[in-house]
Design an enzyme around this catalytic site. Structure first.
Site, PDB file in Angstrom:
ATOM      1  N   LYS A 159     -10.297   0.606  -0.692  1.00 20.24           N
ATOM      2  CA  LYS A 159     -10.121   0.326   0.745  1.00 20.24           C
ATOM      3  C   LYS A 159     -11.312   0.815   1.564  1.00 20.24           C
ATOM      4  O   LYS A 159     -11.726   1.971   1.458  1.00 20.24           O
ATOM      5  CB  LYS A 159      -8.843   0.999   1.238  1.00 20.24           C
ATOM      6  CG  LYS A 159      -8.478   0.695   2.684  1.00 20.24           C
ATOM      7  CD  LYS A 159      -7.196   1.438   3.071  1.00 20.24           C
ATOM      8  CE  LYS A 159      -6.731   1.128   4.482  1.00 20.24           C
ATOM      9  NZ  LYS A 159      -5.548   1.942   4.832  1.00 20.24           N
TER      10      LYS A 159
ATOM     11  N   GLU B 238       0.847  -1.196   0.000  1.00 22.28           N
ATOM     12  CA  GLU B 238       0.000   0.000   0.000  1.00 22.28           C
ATOM     13  C   GLU B 238       0.887   1.253   0.000  1.00 22.28           C
ATOM     14  O   GLU B 238       1.960   1.257   0.630  1.00 22.28           O
ATOM     15  CB  GLU B 238      -0.845  -0.008   1.278  1.00 22.28           C
ATOM     16  CG  GLU B 238      -1.826   1.132   1.407  1.00 22.28           C
ATOM     17  CD  GLU B 238      -2.502   1.182   2.782  1.00 22.28           C
ATOM     18  OE1 GLU B 238      -1.923   0.700   3.772  1.00 22.28           O
ATOM     19  OE2 GLU B 238      -3.618   1.710   2.852  1.00 22.28           O
TER      20      GLU B 238
ATOM     21  N   CYS C 213      -4.341  -3.333   4.441  1.00 19.10           N
ATOM     22  CA  CYS C 213      -3.878  -2.778   5.722  1.00 19.10           C
ATOM     23  C   CYS C 213      -4.886  -2.914   6.871  1.00 19.10           C
ATOM     24  O   CYS C 213      -5.187  -4.004   7.313  1.00 19.10           O
ATOM     25  CB  CYS C 213      -3.455  -1.317   5.518  1.00 19.10           C
ATOM     26  SG  CYS C 213      -2.358  -0.698   6.818  1.00 19.10           S
TER      27      CYS C 213
END
Ligand SMILES: *[C@@H]1O[C@H](CO)[C@@H](O)[C@H](O)[C@H]1NC(C)=O
Ligand SMILES: *[C@@H]1O[C@H](CO)[C@@H](O)[C@H](O)[C@H]1NC(C)=O
Ligand SMILES: *[C@@H]1O[C@H](CO)[C@@H](O)[C@H](O)[C@H]1NC(C)=O
Ligand SMILES: *[C@@H]1O[C@H](CO)[C@@H](O)[C@H](O)[C@H]1NC(C)=O
Length: 515
Positions: free
Chosen positions: A178, A77, A211
């Site tokens: 995300k 990321e 993440c």
């Protein structure tokens, strides 16, 4: 049947079993070249110049991975553009990623079809030239209609933290926006959570998330629990936080608890405490964690295919069920020794109700990762101790090589509210960093004490992530783990060769996140 049990116990043996399909995966931990002034907007040309510096490294590493036979590579990321942008300052970095469900497009083969897509073009050519699937994270924009979409931002476009997956032909196969942003001012969460999977010819289906997503129900848990996904690609930019949430530590726990292969690529930014990548199967791992070095790291490894649509049901990996083994019940069940009673009278308890009273004189509180834990110290070289808070009771049976280092068993049942809001039910055996109570919960990567233990806890959640961390960031998995008597989850481990830093049952109570 016996064969299946052996395979169950060791991913390595599983790979070596000639008839089990496998593939070669790569992750690259990239030392991202950052924009030193991320708050200042750049024109498109300057933004591209910056990103090309990072993409050049991607190109080299993709070629190196392909030389080693990799069929899929995952990049971290924020690794192309960096971090700390504002909504306005990231503008020059954004590209529109066309919806791959609507258009089939290889930017490498057809570069002029959509304007301002230089990054997509470069990534697509890397995938095509090297003949592998490629997963990268980049900032994207998507225009929206304020009249028909109430969530559409004022400037008429969404800005997403986006993973893009390219096939070995360079075709964009999926994009993922995300969901659980971590204080990212530049980005919007998508209007609806996206459950994104793609299929490869060599290993079947993979799921995608990013993440912070790993700590939340959607999309991570839904992918593995409801959708049966057993392979995950995971770009991340994760700041390490011991004793419970170092990057590789939680990656290890997630893969083991959910029975998935996790291809985790973290950024390397040592000045921010960011490092820690790995290729994890439910059983073992190849990792990289380096808080001192100053270069990237390519990890390449052959792993077994876990997608049930390819391997059938020869491996029934049930998330959060634990791993029983064919061995005789753990030898720790055959404890106690009388010495517990003689040496530590009153410092352990037989029942949860007695526990609170019996140990109240020696329990203490300490802040661990911003949460107020209740703890009880380990005393002597063996013992049986318990500690409760709210509805969580933790039980620890231990024997250790010596009693010089200070350890404590801690419990936390509550809403974590700093740097994110999420409900935790935790039992944690930690090596305290000093001699004072307040040092329990502090950060250390080192310990010398060898500990055999059985750690159990009563949980109201069914989502418990067991984790064992040894000195020098060595990752371990339990010998045995699973549910007992309904709401008690246990794990045990004996014979570790590294000193114990942390043993944790990390329970996430997703339903209680919003109160
Ligand atoms: C990002 O922002 C944080 C907080 O504002 C700051 O501490 C950090 O130095 C910044 N990092 C970069 C790369 O600019
Ligand atoms: C936005 O949506 C409205 C209502 O559906 C429609 O009338 C309008 O033409 C749309 N505007 C654009 C720019 O697409
Ligand atoms: C440890 O203590 C628990 C109660 O706290 C008890 O149920 C268990 O039998 C004890 N185990 C041993 C081996 O002493
Ligand atoms: C932690 O909790 C204990 C017990 O409820 C309380 O006495 C103590 O003040 C708390 N500590 C902090 C720093 O909030």
């Amino acid at each position: 049947m016996a064969l299946v049990l052996v395979l169950w116990l060791s991913g390595l043996q599983l790979i070596l079993a000639a008839d089990h399909p496998s593939y070669v995966a790569a992750v690259y931990e990239h030392r991202v070249l950052l924009n030193p002034n991320p708050g200042v907007p750049l024109d498109r040309r300057s933004a591209l110049e910056h990103m090309k510096q990072n993409l050049r490294v991607f190109e080299e590493q993709t070629a190196l991975a392909a030389q080693q036979g990799a069929q899929i590579i995952v990049f971290p990321e924020d690794a192309i553009h960096g971090f700390n942008f504002t909504r306005a300052s990231i503008a020059g970095y954004l590209e529109t990623v066309p919806d791959p469900q609507k258009v089939t497009w290889s930017p490498c083969a057809d570069p002029l079809r959509f304007p301002d897509t230089e990054v997509l073009h470069t990534l697509s050519c890397m995938a095509r030239k090297n003949g592998l699937f490629l997963v990268a994270n980049m900032p994207s924009r998507q225009s929206c209609n304020r009249t028909s979409d109430p969530r559409c931002p004022e400037d008429g476009q969404y800005q997403f933290n986006t993973n893009v997956v390219f096939s070995d032909q360079g075709i964009i196969v999926v994009r993922y926006h995300k969901q659980n942003l971590y204080f990212e001012a530049a980005f919007d969460a998508p209007p609806k959570c996206e459950y994104v999977t793609f299929t490869t010819p060599f290993a079947g289906r993979f799921g995608v998330f990013t993440c912070f997503d790993i700590l939340f129900r959607d999309p991570a848990l839904t992918l593995v629990k409801e959708m049966g996904i057993r392979q995950i690609v995971y770009p991340t930019a994760w700041m390490n936080q011991l004793p419970l949430l170092a990057a590789v530590q939680f990656q290890r726990s997630f893969s083991h608890a959910t029975g998935v292969t996790l291809l985790a690529a973290n950024v390397r930014a040592v000045e921010y405490g960011i490092t820690g990548s790995g290729i994890f199967t439910p059983w073992d791992s190849l990792i990289h964690h380096d808080t001192e070095g100053n270069s990237g790291k390519l990890l390449v490894r052959r792993v077994p295919v876990l997608d049930p649509s390819i391997i059938g049901d020869r491996l029934k990996l049930v998330p959060f069920s634990g791993y029983q083994s064919s061995k005789e019940p753990e030898n720790m069940h055959s404890w106690p020794t009388n010495s517990f009673n003689a040496n530590h009278d009153g410092k352990y308890c037989q029942k949860d109700s007695e526990c609170a009273e019996g140990t109240s004189s020696i329990t203490f509180n300490s802040i661990m990762m911003y949460d107020n834990f209740t703890l009880v110290p380990l005393q002597g070289t063996e013992g049986n101790i318990s500690i409760c808070s709210g509805s969580v009771c933790c039980h620890l049976l231990f024997r250790r090589s010596d009693a010089r280092e200070f350890y404590a068993l801690g419990v936390f049942d509550g809403l974590h509210v700093v740097h994110g809001t999420y409900y935790l039910e935790i039992c944690a055996l930690v090596r305290c960093t000093g001699e004072h109570h307040s040092s329990c919960g502090g950060e250390t990567e080192h310990a010398q004490t060898l500990i055999d233990f059985r750690l159990a806890g009563t949980f109201t959640t069914t989502h418990v992530f067991p984790g064992i961390l040894g000195s020098g960031m060595t990752l371990d998995v339990p010998d045995h783990s699973g549910w007992e008597g309904g709401n008690e989850f246990y794990m045990s481990r004996t014979g570790m060769s590294a000193g114990l830093v942390t043993a944790v049952l990390y329970g996430r109570h997703y339903e209680k996140d919003k109160v």
